[in-house]
Design a protein around this motif. Structure first.
Motif: not given
Length: 331
Positions: A265-266, A269
């Motif tokens: 997820e990081d 993003a």
């Protein structure tokens, strides 16, 4: 004007294509496989499956059949543009170090080990904190004042579980006796339920009535032996309470799946960073498991006691010793 719009459309398409290429998460499990009912399965269930469902982006998975395939799997995924690639377990240390140097533009995340490279994120856990809690619970639940531990491969990481467990047990009951066994000195020690059963039976014969297994698949033998003997067992990594309901006092859950999910997820993003992430009780990364399978075994007094211990550890009132800081158990 038309040319400008066309250029902007082309640029937008290029950015979109780049994002799609960048969002290529992958995972390489250890040789125990993703259905080991423990460490790897926690990554699969709470990382891969959840990410697939939430994001609509399929995580590419690779299950090596032997040690050599760890490096081969990492290299194959990196060469095909996958990133970040999560390597599940300390056994990947040398493979990640080698392949990450070959593919400096790819991102790698290794769980349970530290690789100091600018494109590697190392996620380590404070297993000693969670083990302290289940050790205290074992001492509270024990009718004999004797509790046991069965570890997998005899390495500092597993000693970290053992020492935290002993410290917690002795904190809850200073007169408690602890019995300790490691299964072996190679990775095969994590996949030997017959040996786990043998070690558990030996401890039970000495009066032990609760055993904590930090031993991967070997733990399954411990749990079966506990059920057969009418004793208690404590699971590890995943919530294993469901494996032997009524026998499993609790499980020390280590949220490796959540850590894997976070790294993908990081990256999506654009906030993924290399370096060390150390996760424990304060970060909600380790816990003891309470559910419908063990709720009848846990009294309100036990719950209150463990909640107090957890709060004191987070506040720094209780210092849980980390074996890996000096390769010693300290109480």
């Amino acid at each position: 004007m038309k040319k400008t719009i066309l250029k902007l459309s082309t640029l937008a398409l290029a950015v979109s294509s780049f994002s799609a290429l960048a969002a290529k998460p992958a995972v390489v499990y250890d040789t125990a496989g993703k259905f080991d009912k423990s460490f790897n399965e926690a990554v699969f269930q709470n990382g891969v499956k959840k990410y697939n469902a939430d994001k609509g982006v399929k995580v590419r998975e690779f299950e090596p059949q032997n040690e050599a395939q760890r490096e081969q799997g990492l290299r194959r995924l990196a060469s095909r543009g996958f990133s970040p690639i999560v390597a599940v377990g300390f056994n990947f240390s040398s493979a990640v170090e080698k392949v990450a140097k070959e593919f400096p533009d790819a991102q790698f995340t290794i769980i349970d080990s530290v690789v100091d490279l600018p494109n590697v994120q190392s996620v380590v856990f404070k297993e000693h904190e969670g083990s302290f809690l289940v050790g205290a619970l074992a001492a509270k639940a024990s009718a004999t004042g004797k509790v046991g531990f069965v570890g997998g491969m005899d390495i500092p990481l597993i000693r970290k579980f053992e020492c935290g467990y002993q410290q917690g047990a002795k904190y809850a009951n200073p007169s408690v006796e602890t019995f300790l066994n490691m299964t072996g000195s190679t990775p095969a020690a994590f996949a030997d339920p017959a040996k786990g059963s043998e070690l558990a039976k030996s401890q039970f014969s000495k009066g032990v009535d609760v055993i904590y297994a930090a031993a991967g698949g070997t733990g399954l033998g411990v749990y079966q032996a506990a059920k057969d003997a009418g004793k208690f067992a404590i699971g590890v990594d995943s919530n294993q309470n469901h494996l032997q309901p009524g026998t499993m006092l609790t499980s020390m859950v280590k949220k490796v799946g959540v850590a894997a999910y976070a790294t993908w997820e990081d990256a999506e993003a654009g906030t993924w960073t290399a370096g060390i992430k150390s996760l424990g009780l304060k970060e909600g990364a380790v816990e003891w498991a309470l559910d419908e399978n063990n709720k009848e075994l846990i009294t309100e007094e036990m719950k209150t006691y463990l909640a107090g211990l957890e709060a004191d550890i987070i506040a720094g009132k209780i210092s849980v010793h980390d074996y890996m800081s000096n390769n010693k158990c300290e109480y």
